[in-house]
Design an enzyme around this catalytic site. Structure first.
Site, short mmCIF file in Angstrom:
data_model
loop_
_atom_site.label_atom_id
_atom_site.label_comp_id
_atom_site.label_asym_id
_atom_site.label_seq_id
_atom_site.Cartn_x
_atom_site.Cartn_y
_atom_site.Cartn_z
N HIS A 173 0.82 -1.23 0.00
CA HIS A 173 0.00 0.00 0.00
C HIS A 173 0.85 1.27 0.00
O HIS A 173 0.51 2.27 0.63
CB HIS A 173 -0.95 0.01 1.20
CG HIS A 173 -1.89 -1.15 1.26
ND1 HIS A 173 -2.99 -1.26 0.44
CD2 HIS A 173 -1.87 -2.27 2.03
CE1 HIS A 173 -3.63 -2.40 0.71
NE2 HIS A 173 -2.96 -3.04 1.66
N TYR A 226 -0.60 -4.56 11.71
CA TYR A 226 -0.68 -3.17 11.28
C TYR A 226 -0.11 -2.20 12.30
O TYR A 226 0.68 -1.31 11.94
CB TYR A 226 -2.13 -2.82 10.90
CG TYR A 226 -2.47 -3.27 9.50
CD1 TYR A 226 -2.47 -4.63 9.17
CD2 TYR A 226 -2.76 -2.37 8.50
CE1 TYR A 226 -2.77 -5.06 7.88
CE2 TYR A 226 -3.05 -2.78 7.20
CZ TYR A 226 -3.05 -4.13 6.91
OH TYR A 226 -3.33 -4.55 5.63
N ASN A 262 -10.64 -3.25 1.40
CA ASN A 262 -10.16 -3.33 0.02
C ASN A 262 -11.29 -3.00 -0.93
O ASN A 262 -12.46 -2.94 -0.54
CB ASN A 262 -9.61 -4.72 -0.30
CG ASN A 262 -8.24 -4.97 0.30
OD1 ASN A 262 -7.42 -4.08 0.40
ND2 ASN A 262 -7.98 -6.21 0.70
#
Length: 513
Positions: free
Chosen positions: A56, A339, A129
């Site tokens: 990303h 994350y 997504n």
């Protein structure tokens, strides 16, 4: 009044276009170590890039608001959904996944949809997504699927053998591959793109009740995609096409909007449902689990500084608020660690203090303090340990996580599949891919474009045995799909070899049955 240049510590700066030098009469000079501004300028330049995201990396970003549009008090106590018309500030970052930060926007790829809702009870991150499913359902495969989509460790180039070798060995992602190589793999703009949670989450209430949900974000501008040729053209002519389109639309006050829905399953329904609701490679058919509207998203403000607002933004599905909780989805469970860990690596342990990540709700966590780049008051002299009589604190009762009951045994999935790989794949993993193949057949030419897009990638395979396994994999979706892919691949290979016709008759579809 215009600002005056200073050093980083605030001392006035007389000149910023010349370094301090010991000069000779011929124009040469030795720079002096005492030139603080020169040293700081060069040192800062060497450090002004934070580590690029592993995935990303390339993205567009903007701000906006979420507005609750429907009563969902029967499902959740979440404050941002507590009343119709309530608005919550939002920051949105939409990215490609595999390529580097300087890559073209229109390359065929999944697109990440990361959204931070600055609610009055803390930050809620939606890390979604633009596809409703994913390539894998076991988090131990997550690094591998991304590496297979990136550059070969020897050639430093994308590699068809590497890409398809992974997917033949992990064919549970075939459903996602059909999405990726369909028209949906090259969206025309962010404004014309849908997004999906993929994961199963929970809506919770203070009484302990909960429901399983999936989130759907539907563009009000209509879905539009690029053809493969258009995507390639724009990659050369305007590699920042998606970034530019969103920025220009917001600057022109042509604010894009999306309607937001949830699918809802009661726990009793979920236990009996014919689809594993924690499997990220599967969708819940709308005919069985209809969409229920909850809100509207409007993007209306561009960032003032991209680095400060968007590049330093950190998202995690672990950022939740009362009324919103996780589920037993293994991919979600792993991402809730991965994350924040990535943010700690990229931005430092105090990344939540950066303005773009800072909650608008009050924050008091005196047991998390110190560390690099802590620019808060560090909680002053408040105790930095739990259960202090010196500084009593109160606790607000809330239910963030659903009180689910799980039982079973610790195990790794073991099964059999093609190419001698050990995996948990079953024939059921191809059912929804087959359904999607037929859905695409309702739109004139879409199946043919899917075949050509797949063949364009598959024709790069150099290992004959791998090529055979790829055909077998798609034959489990539909024998005709495999037949058409093979015909297109052979035509492309013959064209590149300068031969006429096919090297041999394409084998009958029965061979794949």
């Amino acid at each position: 009044m215009s600002p005056s240049y200073t050093l980083a510590e605030g001392a006035p700066q007389a000149l910023n276009t010349s370094s301090v030098q010991l000069r000779n009469g011929h124009g040469g000079g030795h720079v002096l170590l005492q030139d603080t501004q020169l040293i700081e300028t060069l040192a800062h330049f060497n450090r002004e890039r934070v580590p690029e995201r592993v995935v990303h990396a390339k993205a567009a970003g903007a701000y906006g608001e979420f507005e609750a549009t429907h009563d969902v008090s029967d499902l959740t106590d979440a404050s941002f959904l507590s009343e119709i018309g309530k608005k919550t500030k939002v920051m949105l970052r939409v990215s490609t996944v595999g390529p580097e930060r300087g890559s073209a926007d229109t390359i065929r790829d999944v697109h990440g949809w990361a959204m931070k809702l600055y609610t009055d009870e803390g930050n809620l991150d939606w890390v979604f997504n633009n596809t409703a499913v994913f390539f894998v359902r076991d988090p131990i495969k997550f690094p591998s699927v991304n590496r297979a989509h990136k550059r070969h460790p020897r050639t430093n180039m994308p590699d068809a053998d590497m890409f398809w070798d992974f997917h033949v060995g992990n064919p549970e992602g075939t459903h996602q591959l059909l999405h990726l190589f369909s028209d949906r793999g090259t969206p025309a703009s962010i404004r014309h793109m849908n997004a999906y949670s993929g994961h199963t989450y929970t809506f919770t209430k203070a009484d302990g009740s909960f429901r399983y949900i999936k989130v759907h974000i539907k563009t009000k501008q209509g879905v539009k995609n690029l053809s493969a040729d258009e995507a390639v053209r724009l990659a050369g002519e305007d590699p920042d096409h998606l970034v530019r389109d969103l920025f220009d639309a917001v600057e022109a006050k042509n604010f894009p909007q999306w309607d937001i829905f949830v699918q809802v399953l009661e726990p009793e329904q979920a236990e009996k449902y014919h689809i594993n609701i924690f499997d990220m490679t599967k969708v819940w058919p709308h005919a069985e689990v209809p969409l229920r509207p909850i809100g509207r998203l409007t993007i209306n403000t561009n960032p003032r500084n991209y680095f400060a607002d968007i590049e330093q933004a950190a998202f995690s599905p672990s950022n939740m608020v009362p009324g919103w909780g996780p589920s037993a989805d293994p991919m979600l469970q792993a991402r809730m660690f991965a994350y924040p860990d990535a943010a700690r690596y990229r931005l430092g342990i105090n990344y939540q203090q950066l303005p773009t990540n800072k909650a608008l709700a009050p924050v008091y966590v005196p047991t998390q303090r110190d560390g690099f780049m802590n620019f808060s008051d560090n909680y002053g002299d408040d105790p930095n340990y739990v259960n202090s009589m010196l500084r009593p604190v109160t606790f607000k009762t809330s239910v963030v996580q659903a009180a689910t009951t799980l039982s079973g045994k610790h195990q790794q999935w073991v099964g059999t599949m093609a190419a001698n790989f050990t995996t948990e794949v079953t024939p059921d993993d191809f059912v929804q891919a087959t359904a999607l193949w037929h859905v695409l057949g309702r739109e004139p030419g879409h199946q043919a474009r899917l075949v050509e897009n797949l063949a364009g990638s598959i024709s790069g395979i150099t290992v004959p045995a791998l090529l055979t396994e790829v055909y077998k994999c798609f034959a489990q979706v539909d024998p005709q799909l495999a037949f058409k892919i093979q015909a297109s691949v052979e035509a492309k290979k013959n064209k590149s070899n300068g031969t006429n016709g096919t090297t041999h008759i394409v084998r009958e579809t029965s061979q794949y049955k």
